[in-house]
Design an enzyme around this catalytic site. Structure first.
Site, PDB file in Angstrom:
ATOM      1  N   THR A 189       1.073  -0.910   0.083  1.00  0.00           N
ATOM      2  CA  THR A 189       0.671  -0.080  -0.322  1.00  0.00           C
ATOM      3  C   THR A 189       1.134   0.883   0.183  1.00  0.00           C
ATOM      4  OG1 THR A 189       0.297  -0.021   2.134  1.00  0.00           O
ATOM      5  CG2 THR A 189      -1.907  -0.632   1.237  1.00  0.00           C
ATOM      6  N   GLU A 336      -5.771  -2.854   0.176  1.00  0.00           N
ATOM      7  CA  GLU A 336      -6.684  -3.671   1.243  1.00  0.00           C
ATOM      8  C   GLU A 336      -7.709  -4.816   0.529  1.00  0.00           C
ATOM      9  OE1 GLU A 336      -6.529  -1.099   1.753  1.00  0.00           O
ATOM     10  OE2 GLU A 336      -4.215  -0.821   3.863  1.00  0.00           O
ATOM     11  N   LYS A 446     -11.043  19.060  11.250  1.00  0.00           N
ATOM     12  CA  LYS A 446     -11.767  20.021  12.604  1.00  0.00           C
ATOM     13  C   LYS A 446     -11.587  21.105  13.185  1.00  0.00           C
ATOM     14  CE  LYS A 446     -11.209  15.160  13.100  1.00  0.00           C
ATOM     15  NZ  LYS A 446      -9.627  14.216  12.757  1.00  0.00           N
ATOM     16  N   TRP A 451     -16.628  19.981  12.012  1.00  0.00           N
ATOM     17  CA  TRP A 451     -16.057  18.949  10.514  1.00  0.00           C
ATOM     18  C   TRP A 451     -16.115  18.881   9.650  1.00  0.00           C
ATOM     19  CZ3 TRP A 451     -15.031  12.571  12.305  1.00  0.00           C
ATOM     20  CH2 TRP A 451     -14.906  13.114  14.463  1.00  0.00           C
TER      21      TRP A 451
END
Ligand code: AMP
Length: 560
Positions: A189, A336, A446, A451
Site C-alpha cells: 500500500t 486492501e 476539525k 467537522w
C-alpha cells in the site's frame, strides 16, 4: 456452527478449484483472433497470448521458480506484465507487482519484505535496480524486459532477455491444479506514513473479484460499461492493485486489450484514437492530464466509458468529461480490497429524475457490487443506520479482502477489528445503498468543534470557472484547532484570490451545503499540486509545503 448437510463427494468428482488459469481458458474460446496490443510495437492474437503464457511458465520453471516462490515485476503497463499476471500465479508462485514510483528505499524495503526470489526488470529501471541490488537479501535471479535492440544489461544473476527466452521455450505447459486459497499476488500500500504494508490475494479471491466485476460493469443496466466488443486500455498502472483487476476481466471475456507502456499523455491519446479504445479506468487527476494533453484538444472522445476511482470524483470533472464525450462511472475501492467494492448505479427511479439530481448520485462512491457488503460503524463498533445522515467509518465484508498485512500481526488485527475490514474512510450510506465518502478520517478538517469534509470543499471550489485543480487540507490554527486551506491551479493563469473563493462559496452556505467555517481563510495559487505515486492528491506533502510557505510568508498566499 449450524449443522448443515454436507454430503460425501464421488471418489472421482473434480472440485475445479477457483484458479486464475480458468480465467485464461475462456478468452480465446470466444475470440481467437482478437488482439492484445503493446504500444505501436506489437500485436498478437489470444491464441498467441495463451502460448506466450505457457512459454513464460517454461522459462520461469527452467530458471528454478517453484510454487510458493515470489516473483517480482518492475515494468510499465505492457503485454509482458499481463503475461506475468497469469503465468506466475498459474505456477503456484506469488506475483509481486512492484510500485516503481515509490522511492528506491521503499522499493528495497518492499522487495526484501516480500521475499522476492526472481525479478523481471524493465531496462528503464536498470539504474534504480543497480542502486539497490547490493542490499537485496532474497533475490537470486533476474530477467530483462526491454524494447531496445540491445538485449544485454548489467543485471546481477541475469538469466536472459524475456523475448529471446520466450522464443526458444515450448508453447505448451501443463498447469497443475492446487488449493484455491493459495496466494496469487502481493503488493504494498502507498500509505503516506511508516513503511509500506503488504497486502495479498488468493486465486479464489481474484477469481471471485473478476466474476463480480464482470457482472457489475457488464450487466447492470445503468452501468453496462464493458461488453466483449469493447476495446480496453488501462490508465491505472498495473502495479496499482493489478490495474484494478480489469485485465483479468478483459482476458476472461476475450476483449481487445491495449497496453500503453509508460504513461505519456499525448501517446495515450494517440492510442485511444488509433486503437479506438472505448473503455478505461483511472484516478481523477490522470483523466484531467489526458484531457489537457495537447493532442486531446479538439478530439471528440464520443462513446468512451471510463471508471473513475481511487479518489472522489467532483461534479466539475464529471461535466467536463461529459462535454468531451466521456461517460464517467465512479467506483470505490482500496489496495486492501482487491479493489472493487462499489460502482455507480442509478436505479430506474433515479434515472427518471433531472440531470442535476442524477449527477449528485453519479459522483458518489456507488452501490456495493454483487457479493460485497458495506456498513458504517461508530467508534464503539456499532453499525449505524443506512439513512444517508449517520456518519461513521466505512467497514467492509467481501470474499476478496486482504486477510491481513503480510508479517504485520498487530496492524492486521487493527484492520479487521470487530470482524469487519476498516477502510479509514468516513462515509454515509443511504437507504438505496449509496455510499458517500465524506473524507479520509485523517483528512477531515476539525475547526472549532465542526467537522468539515475536505472532499466536499474540493467539489464546491472546483465548480468555480477559473479553477482547474484544487486540494483542500486542514492547517493548524491556535484559535480553532484547524482551518481549511485551499491549493489551486487556475485555468490558463486566470486570477483568483481568497475573497473570490469566499464569494463563490457563499451561495452554498446560504443553501445549507456547508457551514461558514468551511471558507478557507487562506489559499495558494500554484502551478502544480503534489501527487502520490498513483496520482492522488498528496495531502501529507501539501501540509508540509503549506507550513513552509506560511513560515516564509510566501507572496503567492492570499489571505482573507
Ligand atoms: P489506495 O489504497 O491507495 O487505492 O487508496 C484507497 C482510498 O482511496 C480509499 O480508502 C478512499 O479514501 C479513496 N477512494 C477510492 N475510491 C474512492 C471514491 N470513489 N471516492 C472517494 N474516495 C475514494
Amino acid at each position: 456452527m449450524l449443522q448443515t448437510r454436507i454430503l460425501p463427494s464421488a471418489a472421482n468428482a473434480h472440485q475445479s478449484p477457483l484458479l486464475i488459469k480458468r480465467l485464461l481458458l475462456s478468452g480465446s474460446r470466444y475470440e481467437k483472433t482478437r488482439e492484445i496490443v503493446y504500444r505501436d510495437k506489437l500485436r498478437y492474437s489470444y491464441v498467441t497470448f495463451n502460448e506466450r503464457v505457457a512459454r513464460l511458465a517454461n522459462v520461469l520453471t527452467e530458471a528454478g521458480v517453484k510454487a510458493g516462490d515470489t516473483v517480482a515485476v518492475m515494468d510499465w503497463d505492457s503485454h509482458r506484465y499481463l503475461e506475468c499476471m497469469f503465468a506466475v500465479p498459474m505456477l503456484g508462485a506469488v506475483l509481486h507487482t512492484i510500485n516503481i514510483r515509490l522511492s528506491p528505499e521503499q522499493i528495497l524495503y518492499t522487495m526484501n519484505h516480500a521475499d522476492d526470489r526472481f525479478v523481471l526488470v524493465n531496462s528503464d529501471f536498470l539504474a534504480l535496480y543497480q542502486g539497490i541490488a547490493a542490499q537485496l537479501t532474497t533475490v537470486e535471479k533476474t530477467l530483462l524486459l526491454t524494447d531496445a535492440e540491445d538485449k544485454s544489461a548489467d543485471l546481477p544473476n541475469l538469466i536472459g532477455e524475456y523475448e529471446s527466452l520466450l522464443a526458444s521455450a515450448s508453447p505448451s505447459y501443463d498447469f497443475a491444479d492446487f488449493d484455491e486459497n493459495s496466494v496469487a499476488t502481493t503488493f504494498y500500500t502507498t500509505g503516506t506514513t511508516g513503511n509500506p504494508k503488504g497486502v495479498f490475494f488468493t486465486h479464489r479471491q481474484l477469481v471471485l473479484h473478476t466474476l463480480s466485476m464482470a457482472t457489475a460493469i457488464g450487466s447492470l443496466d445503468s452501468i453496462r460499461l464493458l461488453g466483449n466488443d469493447d476495446v480496453y486500455m488501462p490508465i491505472t498502472p498495473m502495479f496499482h492493485v493489478h490495474a484494478w483487476g480489469v485485465p483479468y476481466v478483459a482476458t476472461m471475456l476475450g476483449i481487445k486489450q491495449v497496453y500503453p507502456g509508460r504513461y505519456e499523455p499525448d501517446f495515450l491519446v494517440h492510442l485511444i484514437k488509433t486503437e479506438k479504445a472505448t473503455f478505461s479506468h483511472c484516478v481523477p487527476t490522470i483523466l484531467q492530464m489526458v484531457l489537457n494533453a495537447p493532442s486531446a484538444q479538439g478530439h471528440d472522445f464520443d462513446g468512451m466509458k471510463v471508471i473513475i476511482g481511487g479518489s472522489a470524483l467532483n461534479r466539475a470533472l464529471y461535466e467536463t468529461a461529459k462535454a468531451r464525450g466521456i461517460q464517467l462511472t465512479t467506483a470505490y475501492g482500496m489496495s486492501e480490497t482487491c479493489p472493487l467494492i462499489s460502482c455507480g448505479y442509478l436505479n430506474e427511479e433515479l434515472r427518471k429524475g433531472n440531470e442535476d439530481e442524477c449527477i449528485t448520485y453519479r459522483i458518489k462512491a456507488g452501490i456495493p457490487v454483487p457479493l460485497a457488503e458495506a456498513a458504517v460503524m461508530d467508534d464503539e463498533g456499532r453499525l449505524l443506520p443506512n439513512d444517508g445522515e449517520s456518519q461513521g467509518e466505512l467497514v467492509l465484508r467481501t470474499p476478496w479482502l486482504t486477510q491481513g498485512y503480510f508479517r504485520e500481526p498487530q496492524k492486521s488485527e487493527e484492520l479487521w477489528t470487530h470482524g469487519w475490514l476498516h477502510t479509514g474512510d468516513v462515509a454515509t450510506i443511504d437507504d438505496m445503498g449509496f455510499i458517500e465518502i465524506r473524507d479520509r478520517i485523517k483528512d477531515v478538517i476539525k475547526t472549532g468543534g465542526e467537522w468539515i469534509s475536505s472532499l466536499e470543499l474540493e467539489d464546491l471550489i472546483s465548480r468555480h470557472p477559473a479553477v482547474r485543480e484544487v486540494a483542500v487540507v486542514g492547517v493548524p490554527d491556535p484559535q480553532w484547532g484547524e482551518r481549511p486551506f485551499a491549493l489551486l491551479v487556475t485555468r490558463d493563469g486566470q486570477a483568483l484570490d481568497a475573497k473570490g473563493v469566499k464569494e463563490h462559496l457563499k451561495p452554498f452556505i446560504e443553501q445549507g451545503h456547508i457551514n461558514k467555517w468551511a471558507i478557507p481563510n487562506q489559499i495558494a495559487l500554484v502551478t502544480e499540486i503534489p501527487k502520490t505515486s498513483v496520482g492522488k492528491l498528496d495531502k501529507k506533502r501539501i501540509r508540509l509545503d503549506i507550513a513552509q510557505w506560511q513560515e516564509a510568508g510566501s507572496a503567492f498566499l492570499s489571505t482573507l
